[in-house]
Write a protein that holds these residues in place. Structure first.
Motif, mmCIF file in Angstrom:
data_model
loop_
_atom_site.group_PDB
_atom_site.id
_atom_site.type_symbol
_atom_site.label_atom_id
_atom_site.label_comp_id
_atom_site.label_asym_id
_atom_site.label_seq_id
_atom_site.Cartn_x
_atom_site.Cartn_y
_atom_site.Cartn_z
ATOM 1 N N LYS A 1 -11.536 10.357 5.125
ATOM 2 C CA LYS A 1 -10.978 9.523 6.037
ATOM 3 C C LYS A 1 -9.749 10.069 5.872
ATOM 4 N N PRO A 2 -9.033 10.274 6.907
ATOM 5 C CA PRO A 2 -7.841 10.674 6.714
ATOM 6 C C PRO A 2 -6.563 9.051 6.191
ATOM 7 N N ARG B 1 -0.889 2.245 -9.139
ATOM 8 C CA ARG B 1 -1.571 1.710 -7.994
ATOM 9 C C ARG B 1 -1.636 3.025 -7.066
ATOM 10 N N ASN B 2 -0.891 2.040 -5.622
ATOM 11 C CA ASN B 2 -1.034 3.857 -4.867
ATOM 12 C C ASN B 2 0.372 3.985 -4.508
ATOM 13 N N VAL B 3 0.747 3.557 -5.203
ATOM 14 C CA VAL B 3 2.414 4.539 -4.827
ATOM 15 C C VAL B 3 2.323 4.668 -6.018
ATOM 16 N N VAL B 4 3.666 6.718 -5.648
ATOM 17 C CA VAL B 4 4.425 7.653 -5.961
ATOM 18 C C VAL B 4 5.677 7.471 -6.092
ATOM 19 N N ALA B 5 6.854 7.317 -7.140
ATOM 20 C CA ALA B 5 8.582 7.413 -6.728
ATOM 21 C C ALA B 5 8.578 8.690 -6.885
ATOM 22 N N LEU B 6 9.601 8.910 -5.660
ATOM 23 C CA LEU B 6 9.784 9.818 -6.034
ATOM 24 C C LEU B 6 11.433 10.133 -5.868
ATOM 25 N N GLY B 7 12.568 10.733 -5.988
ATOM 26 C CA GLY B 7 13.874 10.954 -6.725
ATOM 27 C C GLY B 7 14.361 9.956 -7.743
ATOM 28 N N GLY C 1 -10.096 9.278 -2.050
ATOM 29 C CA GLY C 1 -10.333 8.353 -1.496
ATOM 30 C C GLY C 1 -9.083 7.214 -1.467
ATOM 31 N N ALA C 2 -9.661 5.551 -2.308
ATOM 32 C CA ALA C 2 -8.633 5.189 -2.794
ATOM 33 C C ALA C 2 -8.288 6.031 -4.293
ATOM 34 N N ALA C 3 -6.792 6.097 -4.642
ATOM 35 C CA ALA C 3 -5.848 6.913 -5.437
ATOM 36 C C ALA C 3 -6.510 6.340 -6.458
ATOM 37 N N ASP C 4 -7.605 7.628 -7.177
ATOM 38 C CA ASP C 4 -8.064 6.761 -8.855
ATOM 39 C C ASP C 4 -7.258 7.278 -9.841
ATOM 40 N N PRO C 5 -7.446 5.663 -11.079
ATOM 41 C CA PRO C 5 -6.267 5.697 -11.866
ATOM 42 C C PRO C 5 -6.533 7.009 -13.037
ATOM 43 N N ALA C 6 -7.688 7.547 -13.132
ATOM 44 C CA ALA C 6 -7.369 8.936 -13.961
ATOM 45 C C ALA C 6 -6.896 9.961 -13.418
ATOM 46 N N VAL C 7 -7.133 10.059 -12.079
ATOM 47 C CA VAL C 7 -5.793 10.810 -11.425
ATOM 48 C C VAL C 7 -4.590 10.601 -11.427
ATOM 49 N N ALA C 8 -3.779 9.091 -11.372
ATOM 50 C CA ALA C 8 -2.351 9.109 -11.601
ATOM 51 C C ALA C 8 -2.442 9.051 -13.196
ATOM 52 N N ALA C 9 -3.318 9.175 -14.356
ATOM 53 C CA ALA C 9 -2.934 9.169 -15.411
ATOM 54 C C ALA C 9 -2.673 10.360 -16.027
ATOM 55 N N GLU C 10 -2.863 10.866 -14.815
ATOM 56 C CA GLU C 10 -2.772 12.850 -15.198
ATOM 57 C C GLU C 10 -1.283 13.860 -14.500
#
Ligand code: FAD
Length: 502
Positions: free
Chosen positions: A2-3, A325-331, A362-371
């Motif tokens: 899903k977009p 979780r589903n938040v990426v911080a930049l800056g 899909g939903a933000a995957d913890p393994a991807v976020a960990a990498e």
């Protein structure tokens, strides 16, 4: 698949870089909205970059001359450090290679041996960029005579506000939606603790799937809502304040360099833009009062100040997780290290490209976020070490600030790098760390670290040949620089038309 709806909170340099890049590369159907508040405004600093910014601009299809014109931009060939090793001393961290290695061995080993034999100049004599900067010359595109030099690496100085505005125009043209308003509340979903949306102070709700926190030092989502925690590095990077003030150009000709001058309780930056010079004093509040820092800054300007001094506070370090979780911080929302090597905007850029590589399906995957977090930690920590090196390796003991800097413990990773260099001139770039061997070499040598020896293989060349080899490199650089365009001509050719906002 899903977009997704991506929501960026904050419209400073970080927010608009993210919006411009995502709208260019996201697949059809995905949407990007950016929430920002004119009433809060942006940090208003951040004007010196490193060469990687050109890759970012190129990826966005930005025409370089148009960009330079729109942002009052100038060229940067490196950073000149004054009074760091000791008062009166100066050296450059110029972009690009230093000299040229022979066979297996890096240049510094031959240089160390040649210097001991009295047949080598200062390290900077073997840097194309340093020569060009001091001669006020510059060349874009392929260099004239030398296949090994390829292109000259360069970066930009630009007006941060104009850069964000320029990116905003591009992002909005590519259908990023801008929402003016102040975030009053962040709503979490019940189960996973993900951010579901934000509520603005007029009651409007903005919901999304993935959130990019570009809200500046506040870290509205990453810290305010998710309480991610902060790795505090202020025991290594003690500076916690800055005062910034733009001034008019003085009589000195413009050089394509950022200036970094050590002061009694910190250091001062000098960033020459086309229409003005950006200046700032970065200092430790434990060592100098704000009023004194301001007085010192104002006493060291090229021309008349053009605005009220802007006082800023910060704590060096980074969020424990840049993706939570589903938040990426930049800056600035992700953390901050003082701008001594102009790395913050680059960290925004590398965060965006890392996110694009790991874009969740899909939903933000913890393994991807960990990498994502593992790679980010590595990048941040190596930059941190590089910055600490400037403060630790100095002969200065003339003020309590410098005495404290010399006495501070340093990370083991940095201590190992210094010792490898001191032992026999060895420098290893680890994986994809940002700064190259020549960057480390210039700062290690510039800050006065003396290797006890060089690599034994450097003895494999006779002394006469060694002298010829060193002289050959200098000559090649001199010829190349002589054939370059004058920097004044370059500036004239990319001058903004009358009416471009200052
Ligand atoms: P900001 O510019 O602070 O933007 C935050 C945004 O969030 C704003 O749009 C604001 O309106 C919005 N916002 C905040 N709260 C809310 C809310 N409640 N509701 C709605 N919107 C909100 N970097 C370099 O690469 N080179 C340099 O030379 C350099 N020099 C620096 C010097 C200093 C003293 C400092 C402090 C930083 C420097 N940096 C430098 C870092 C650089 O300034 C930042 O990385 C860059 O400007 C990005 O800032 P930002 O977009 O994260 O934050």
């Amino acid at each position: 698949m899903k977009p997704k709806r991506i929501i960026i909170i904050g419209g400073g340099t970080a927010g608009w870089m993210a919006a411009a890049c995502l709208t260019r590369f996201l697949p059809a159907g995905w949407t990007v909205a950016l929430v920002e508040s004119d009433a809060i405004g942006t940090v208003g600093v951040g004007e010196a970059t490193i060469p990687q910014i050109r890759l970012f601009n190129q990826a966005l299809g930005i025409d370089e001359d148009e960009f330079l014109t729109a942002t009052q931009g100038t060229i940067k060939l490196g950073i000149e450090f004054s009074d760091w090793t000791r008062p009166g001393h100066r050296y450059m961290h110029a972009f690009g290679a230093i000299g040229r290695g022979l066979g297996l061995l890096e240049f510094q080993h031959y240089w160390l041996r040649a210097r001991a034999a009295g047949v080598a100049g200062e390290l900077g004599a073997y840097s194309l960029n340093e020569h060009a900067a001091r001669a006020r010359r510059m060349q874009r595109g392929t260099l004239r005579s030398s296949p090994h030099l390829a292109e000259m690496p360069y970066a930009f100085h630009f007006d941060a506000g104009l850069y964000a505005a320029y990116l905003r125009r591009r992002a909005e043209a590519a259908r990023a939606q801008r929402i003016e308003g102040k975030v009053a509340d962040v709503r979490l979903d019940g189960e996973g603790g993900n951010v579901a949306g934000v509520t603005l102070d007029d009651g409007r709700q903005v919901d999304g799937d993935l959130f990019i926190d570009c809200s500046g030092f506040r870290g509205l989502l990453i810290e305010g809502a998710l309480a991610t925690g902060y790795d505090d590095w202020s025991h290594w990077l003690i500076n916690d304040r800055a005062i910034a003030v733009p001034c008019a150009h003085g009589d000195t000709p413009q050089l394509p360099l950022t200036g970094a001058t050590a002061r009694d309780a910190g250091w001062q930056w000098r960033i020459p833009l086309r229409h003005r010079i950006g200046n700032g004093y970065v200092y430790s509040s434990h060592h100098i009062a704000d009023e004194d820092a301001e007085r010192i800054l104002l006493a060291h300007l090229d021309g008349a100040p053009q605005a009220e001094p802007n006082r800023l506070r910060f704590l060096s370090g980074k969020r424990r997780k840049l993706w939570n979780r589903n938040v990426v911080a930049l800056g600035l929302a992700s953390g901050f290290m003082e701008p001594l090597e102009s790395t913050s905007i680059h960290l925004v850029q590398s965060g965006i490209s890392r996110l694009l590589k790991m874009l969740p399906t899909g939903a933000a995957d913890p393994a991807v976020a960990a990498e994502y977090n593992r790679q980010s930690d590595f990048e941040w920590e190596r930059i941190r070490d590089f910055i600490i090196l400037h403060f630790k390796a100095t002969e200065r003991r003339d003020t309590p600030y410098w005495q404290d800097r010399a006495a501070m413990p340093i990370p083991d990773t940095l201590a190992a790098k210094i010792e490898q260099f001191r032992a026999q001139g060895l420098i290893f770039r680890e994986h994809e760390e940002l700064f190259t061997e020549s960057g480390w070499l210039q700062v290690l040598v510039g800050q006065g670290i003396e290797p006890r020896a060089w690599h034994p293989l450097a003895n494999g060349i006779g002394e006469a040949d060694l002298a010829k080899y060193m002289a050959g490199i200098s000559l090649m650089i001199e010829r190349e620089v002589a054939a370059m365009q004058s920097y004044d001509d370059f500036l004239a050719a990319t001058r903004p038309a009358a009416g471009v906002a200052a």
